[in-house]
Scaffold this active site. Structure first.
Site: not given
Ligand code: PLP
Length: 432
Positions: A247, A289-292, A333, A360, A389
């Site tokens: 997050g 758990e970083p993604g973004r 969003y 379209c 994303y």
């Molecule tokens: N972990 C869990 C369980 C999630 O649902 C998410 C995103 O929805 C993430 C990690 C990654 O979040 P972010 O990409 O915002 O760091």
């Protein structure tokens, strides 16, 4: 437009990873996702360093939902990260990329029987169990296969955070996880007594996305550590791992002022030390758990401008050869992005335009009312920070093909995902 990572400007032309974006657009065509591999690796390394992976054996699990070609699985393994997957498809991708299954955390609020069987058979490290139904299924499948499975329980901690807002809700109205306030978590722990093949090793919470403020994480750490103590006192179960989810927010436009990876990690670890000391427990292994925040700024999209529609005294629409199919976030969003013409960097921004996609849908707008340099049809425009994303949420709406993805580093480019062909678009169709 902010320059991220290895972006640089030579003779007014934008370069990423030492490669000219003009060359990339000519070689691979557009739309095209470009990944700055050095920036992805640097972000991974910052997490490993400041989340104290080597010193304290904490774990950083990359959230694959942000962007997960097999190439990415290989990269994060090289960078010593774990991987969070949420579906059989993501798990299969990791398996095909030879990602070590014991370093996988399997999430999801409705894992199917097939997905659970696949995970157990392949030896997934942790199932993050979301509900009673899943708990029961895991036990049965383990029993049948004579295996034991390590799990975390996903908790709904009553904290909800997004960008600048965060609320302590105590809410139980979420499709995810076991709530604390209604006793669901305690009931799940009680049930473990009857389950011989499941071992509870951790607890998990994920409080939201694109979060700029450290405070909601601090509150989450407090809740989770108190829970560790409570579970030990009440059930004599030692929770060895505490997963705080992802997050962490990133820069998309100048309205965003994210903290650094270092600031986030240090604040979380410091708070964990303080609270654990004050309540008298050993600090568990921490997981994040970083993604973004690993991939967003490392990805950009190149588009070619086609039609330019100037509606006098109203607006100028500049249409590109992609849109909501490769970046759904603005329509979904109202997410903001920055852009520039790749070979006119530094020129005065003389126009205000709206960058539109080619789908379209009137809502297929990538950027509304942005200031930009002189433009003409055929120019290549870049939107930055599209690494998270974007590709992972891409669709084939209007039967548009998913763009190719290239990785750039040290003056070289490498194709990591091919552009879909028209033939690929029909691959699943039966024409009898
Ligand atoms: N972990 C869990 C369980 C999630 O649902 C998410 C995103 O929805 C993430 C990690 C990654 O979040 P972010 O990409 O915002 O760091």
């Amino acid at each position: 437009m902010k320059l991220h990572g290895t972006m640089s400007v030579k003779e007014q032309t934008l370069h990423i990873g030492g490669v000219s974006c003009l060359e990339l657009s000519e070689k691979y065509s557009t739309p095209l996702y470009v990944f700055d591999e050095e920036l992805v690796r640097n972000n991974c390394r910052e997490y490993v360093k400041y989340f104290k992976v080597n010193e304290y054996k904490n774990k950083v699990a990359y959230a694959g939902k942000a962007f997960l070609p097999m190439y990415m699985c290989k990269l994060i393994e090289e960078e010593n990260l774990y991987l969070d997957v949420v579906s059989g498809g993501e798990l299969y991708t990791a398996h095909k990329a030879d990602f070590p299954m014991e370093k996988i955390l399997f999430h999801g609020n409705n894992k199917t029987v097939e997905e659970i069987e696949m995970g157990i058979e392949w030896g997934v490290g942790i199932f993050v169990v979301d509900n009673f139904y899943e708990l029961d299924l895991i036990e049965k499948i383990c029993e049948k296969n004579q295996k034991t499975q390590n799990i975390y329980f996903r908790i709904t901690p009553g904290i909800e955070a997004h960008t600048h807002d965060y609320i302590k809700t105590g809410q139980i109205d979420s499709k995810f996880g076991f709530a604390l306030v209604n006793g669901d978590l305690y009931e799940a722990i009680e049930k473990l007594k009857d389950y011989k093949n499941i071992k509870l090793v951790g607890i998990h919470a994920h409080i939201g996305s694109q979060i700029f403020d450290v405070d909601p994480y601090i509150d989450t750490v407090d809740i989770m550590m108190n829970l560790v103590k409570e579970i030990k006192d009440k059930y004599n179960i030692e929770i060895k791992e505490v997963d705080l989810g992802g997050g962490i927010g990133v820069y998309y436009t100048k309205n965003d002022e994210p903290k650094t990876i270092k600031e986030f990690c240090e604040s979380i670890i410091k708070r964990a030390e303080i609270i654990c000391k004050s309540i008298g427990i050993k600090i568990p292994t921490l997981i994040i758990e970083p993604g973004r925040s690993i991939v967003a700024n490392a990805g950009s999209t190149l588009y070619t401008i086609g039609s330019i529609k100037d509606i006098k005294d109203v607006r100028t629409y500049v249409s590109v050869d992609g849109g909501m199919t490769d970046n759904i976030r603005p329509s979904l969003y109202q997410a903001g992005y920055e852009c520039a013409i790749i070979n006119k960097i530094g020129q005065d921004k003389v126009n205000q335009v709206t960058v539109a996609g080619k789908c379209c849908e009137s809502g297929d707008i990538l950027i509304t009312d942005t200031n930009i340099m002189e433009i003409e049809s055929g120019d290549v425009i870049i939107t930055t920070s599209t690494g998270a994303y974007g590709y992972s949420m891409a669709s084939n709406y209007n039967k548009l093909q998913k763009p190719a993805v290239v990785s750039v580093i040290n003056g070289e480019s490498k194709l990591i995902c091919k552009r879909q062909s028209y033939k690929d678009l029909l691959a699943l169709e039966i024409n009898e």
